[in-house]
Design a protein around this motif. Structure first.
Motif, PDB file in Angstrom:
ATOM      1  N   SER A  65       0.803  -1.227   0.000  1.00 12.18           N
ATOM      2  CA  SER A  65       0.000   0.000   0.000  1.00 12.18           C
ATOM      3  C   SER A  65       0.835   1.276   0.000  1.00 12.18           C
ATOM      4  O   SER A  65       0.314   2.376   0.202  1.00 12.18           O
ATOM      5  CB  SER A  65      -0.926  -0.026   1.216  1.00 12.18           C
ATOM      6  OG  SER A  65      -0.218  -0.417   2.386  1.00 12.18           O
ATOM      7  N   VAL A 113      -4.834   6.185   3.414  1.00 16.95           N
ATOM      8  CA  VAL A 113      -5.512   5.269   4.328  1.00 16.95           C
ATOM      9  C   VAL A 113      -6.911   4.898   3.824  1.00 16.95           C
ATOM     10  O   VAL A 113      -7.363   3.761   4.000  1.00 16.95           O
ATOM     11  CB  VAL A 113      -5.572   5.893   5.751  1.00 16.95           C
ATOM     12  CG1 VAL A 113      -6.522   5.139   6.657  1.00 16.95           C
ATOM     13  CG2 VAL A 113      -4.176   5.926   6.360  1.00 16.95           C
ATOM     14  N   LEU A 153      -6.512   1.961   1.744  1.00 16.04           N
ATOM     15  CA  LEU A 153      -6.185   0.784   2.559  1.00 16.04           C
ATOM     16  C   LEU A 153      -7.445   0.250   3.229  1.00 16.04           C
ATOM     17  O   LEU A 153      -7.642  -0.960   3.334  1.00 16.04           O
ATOM     18  CB  LEU A 153      -5.138   1.133   3.628  1.00 16.04           C
ATOM     19  CG  LEU A 153      -3.660   1.080   3.225  1.00 16.04           C
ATOM     20  CD1 LEU A 153      -3.310   2.173   2.227  1.00 16.04           C
ATOM     21  CD2 LEU A 153      -2.749   1.167   4.436  1.00 16.04           C
ATOM     22  N   GLU A 184       4.699  -2.143   3.389  1.00 15.19           N
ATOM     23  CA  GLU A 184       5.130  -0.757   3.166  1.00 15.19           C
ATOM     24  C   GLU A 184       6.646  -0.745   3.052  1.00 15.19           C
ATOM     25  O   GLU A 184       7.322  -1.610   3.609  1.00 15.19           O
ATOM     26  CB  GLU A 184       4.705   0.130   4.343  1.00 15.19           C
ATOM     27  CG  GLU A 184       3.197   0.359   4.445  1.00 15.19           C
ATOM     28  CD  GLU A 184       2.670   1.402   3.455  1.00 15.19           C
ATOM     29  OE1 GLU A 184       3.501   2.166   2.907  1.00 15.19           O
ATOM     30  OE2 GLU A 184       1.448   1.443   3.239  1.00 15.19           O
ATOM     31  N   GLU A 205       5.838   5.977   6.773  1.00 17.88           N
ATOM     32  CA  GLU A 205       4.501   5.568   6.305  1.00 17.88           C
ATOM     33  C   GLU A 205       3.930   4.454   7.187  1.00 17.88           C
ATOM     34  O   GLU A 205       2.732   4.438   7.468  1.00 17.88           O
ATOM     35  CB  GLU A 205       4.597   5.101   4.852  1.00 17.88           C
ATOM     36  CG  GLU A 205       3.756   5.965   3.922  1.00 17.88           C
ATOM     37  CD  GLU A 205       3.875   5.553   2.464  1.00 17.88           C
ATOM     38  OE1 GLU A 205       5.015   5.557   1.951  1.00 17.88           O
ATOM     39  OE2 GLU A 205       2.841   5.240   1.862  1.00 17.88           O
ATOM     40  N   ASP A 234       2.703   6.155  10.441  1.00 17.90           N
ATOM     41  CA  ASP A 234       1.449   6.899  10.264  1.00 17.90           C
ATOM     42  C   ASP A 234       0.264   5.964  10.059  1.00 17.90           C
ATOM     43  O   ASP A 234      -0.794   6.126  10.667  1.00 17.90           O
ATOM     44  CB  ASP A 234       1.551   7.829   9.047  1.00 17.90           C
ATOM     45  CG  ASP A 234       2.580   8.928   9.247  1.00 17.90           C
ATOM     46  OD1 ASP A 234       2.985   9.152  10.413  1.00 17.90           O
ATOM     47  OD2 ASP A 234       2.996   9.555   8.251  1.00 17.90           O
ATOM     48  N   LYS A 235       0.453   4.988   9.202  1.00 17.37           N
ATOM     49  CA  LYS A 235      -0.661   4.092   8.872  1.00 17.37           C
ATOM     50  C   LYS A 235      -0.964   3.137  10.024  1.00 17.37           C
ATOM     51  O   LYS A 235      -2.116   2.740  10.224  1.00 17.37           O
ATOM     52  CB  LYS A 235      -0.367   3.337   7.571  1.00 17.37           C
ATOM     53  CG  LYS A 235      -0.451   4.266   6.351  1.00 17.37           C
ATOM     54  CD  LYS A 235       0.017   3.586   5.073  1.00 17.37           C
ATOM     55  CE  LYS A 235      -0.191   4.518   3.867  1.00 17.37           C
ATOM     56  NZ  LYS A 235       0.448   3.989   2.630  1.00 17.37           N
ATOM     57  N   MET A 267      -4.846   2.841  11.028  1.00 19.14           N
ATOM     58  CA  MET A 267      -5.580   1.638  10.620  1.00 19.14           C
ATOM     59  C   MET A 267      -5.984   0.798  11.837  1.00 19.14           C
ATOM     60  O   MET A 267      -5.407   0.924  12.905  1.00 19.14           O
ATOM     61  CB  MET A 267      -4.703   0.800   9.677  1.00 19.14           C
ATOM     62  CG  MET A 267      -4.477   1.404   8.300  1.00 19.14           C
ATOM     63  SD  MET A 267      -5.953   1.359   7.251  1.00 19.14           S
ATOM     64  CE  MET A 267      -6.085  -0.417   6.915  1.00 19.14           C
ATOM     65  N   TRP A 302       1.566  -5.604   9.699  1.00 18.80           N
ATOM     66  CA  TRP A 302       2.426  -4.757   8.861  1.00 18.80           C
ATOM     67  C   TRP A 302       3.724  -5.470   8.508  1.00 18.80           C
ATOM     68  O   TRP A 302       4.359  -6.058   9.384  1.00 18.80           O
ATOM     69  CB  TRP A 302       2.732  -3.442   9.582  1.00 18.80           C
ATOM     70  CG  TRP A 302       1.500  -2.651   9.815  1.00 18.80           C
ATOM     71  CD1 TRP A 302       0.761  -2.616  10.963  1.00 18.80           C
ATOM     72  CD2 TRP A 302       0.805  -1.831   8.862  1.00 18.80           C
ATOM     73  NE1 TRP A 302      -0.345  -1.812  10.788  1.00 18.80           N
ATOM     74  CE2 TRP A 302      -0.342  -1.328   9.504  1.00 18.80           C
ATOM     75  CE3 TRP A 302       1.037  -1.480   7.531  1.00 18.80           C
ATOM     76  CZ2 TRP A 302      -1.255  -0.483   8.857  1.00 18.80           C
ATOM     77  CZ3 TRP A 302       0.141  -0.640   6.889  1.00 18.80           C
ATOM     78  CH2 TRP A 302      -0.991  -0.150   7.551  1.00 18.80           C
TER      79      TRP A 302
END
Ligand SMILES: *Cc1c(COP(=O)(O)O)cnc(C)c1O
Length: 230
Positions: free
Chosen positions: A33, A38, A41, A54, A59, A62-63, A67, A73
């Protein structure tokens, strides 16, 4: 649209598995992604995606906050040693370890958090100059050294194959990564498994699955083209 893409990729993984008599459960689809917002996502999440890849530390941070908690992740990009501390307790797997120094830093940061960090060794099978990763010849020595680190666990190998028009051109690359993993597995290093083979992207994941991939990393095929100008 993203959900349709996701279903299409899942179906193609299933067909590729059927062709070679593999069980589709053996293959994890990583939705790559990077650069995507977001909101996109979340569309994939609502279509069932729980594993996201990622390539930038910022990133992921932050995500990770934005999320839902039950997302897994994966760090798939080149990782700078001074940034390991920011993601060590956020990612499920680091796919891109290609030096002793990086592994040492992961060992130190994982020890601080009292965790064992699962990693893959990135192998530059095609020996492209633009790519990170160790050569096939260097891989086993790196595995052997890192196998002594108590807070790092090697789970397998990863490669980024060249960009090609015809995915068949990468079949040999995938075969070589598979063979390397079988060779290393046979040495029975302590604390090392070769259960993960992370290979295959939008252009060639079906071929990678046929050759034994257990994780495929698909971005464009799910989220569409990336625009790096933003
Ligand atoms: C961007 C990226 C991918 C996904 O590439 P697509 O061609 O968009 O599927 C996979 N792996 C790595 C390491 C990447 O950086």
């Amino acid at each position: 649209m993203i959900i349709d893409n996701l279903r299409e990729v899942e179906n193609k993984i299933k067909s590729a598995c059927e062709k070679v008599n593999r069980n589709a459960d053996e293959v994890t689809l990583i939705s790559v992604s990077k650069t995507k917002p977001v909101s996109m996502l979340m569309e994939a999440y609502n279509g069932g995606a729980r594993v996201f890849g990622e390539n930038k530390v910022q990133e992921i941070m932050d995500k990770f906050e934005a999320m839902p908690q039950n997302v897994e992740w994966h760090m798939i990009g080149h990782l700078q040693r001074n940034k390991v501390k920011y993601i060590i307790d956020k990612v499920k797997l680091i796919h891109s370890v290609d030096s002793i120094r990086l592994a040492q830093t992961i060992e130190q940061e994982a020890a601080k958090k009292d965790i064992i960090m699962p990693i893959l060794i990135e192998v530059n099978i095609a020996e492209e100059e633009s790519k990170f990763g160790v050569t096939e010849d260097e891989t086993e020595a790196l595995v052997q050294e890192i196998s002594n680190y108590p807070h790092v666990r090697i789970c397998g190998l990863m490669t980024i194959a060249p960009y090609v028009e015809n995915a068949e051109e990468n079949r040999d690359i995938f075969r070589r990564l598979k063979k390397l993993s079988v060779d290393i597995e046979s040495k029975n290093y302590n604390n090392v498994t070769m259960s993960v083979l992370s290979m295959g992207m939008t252009g060639d994941y079906e071929v990678a699955v046929q050759e034994g991939a257990t994780m495929v990393r698909v971005g464009t095929g799910i989220f569409g083209e990336r625009n790096y100008q933003i």
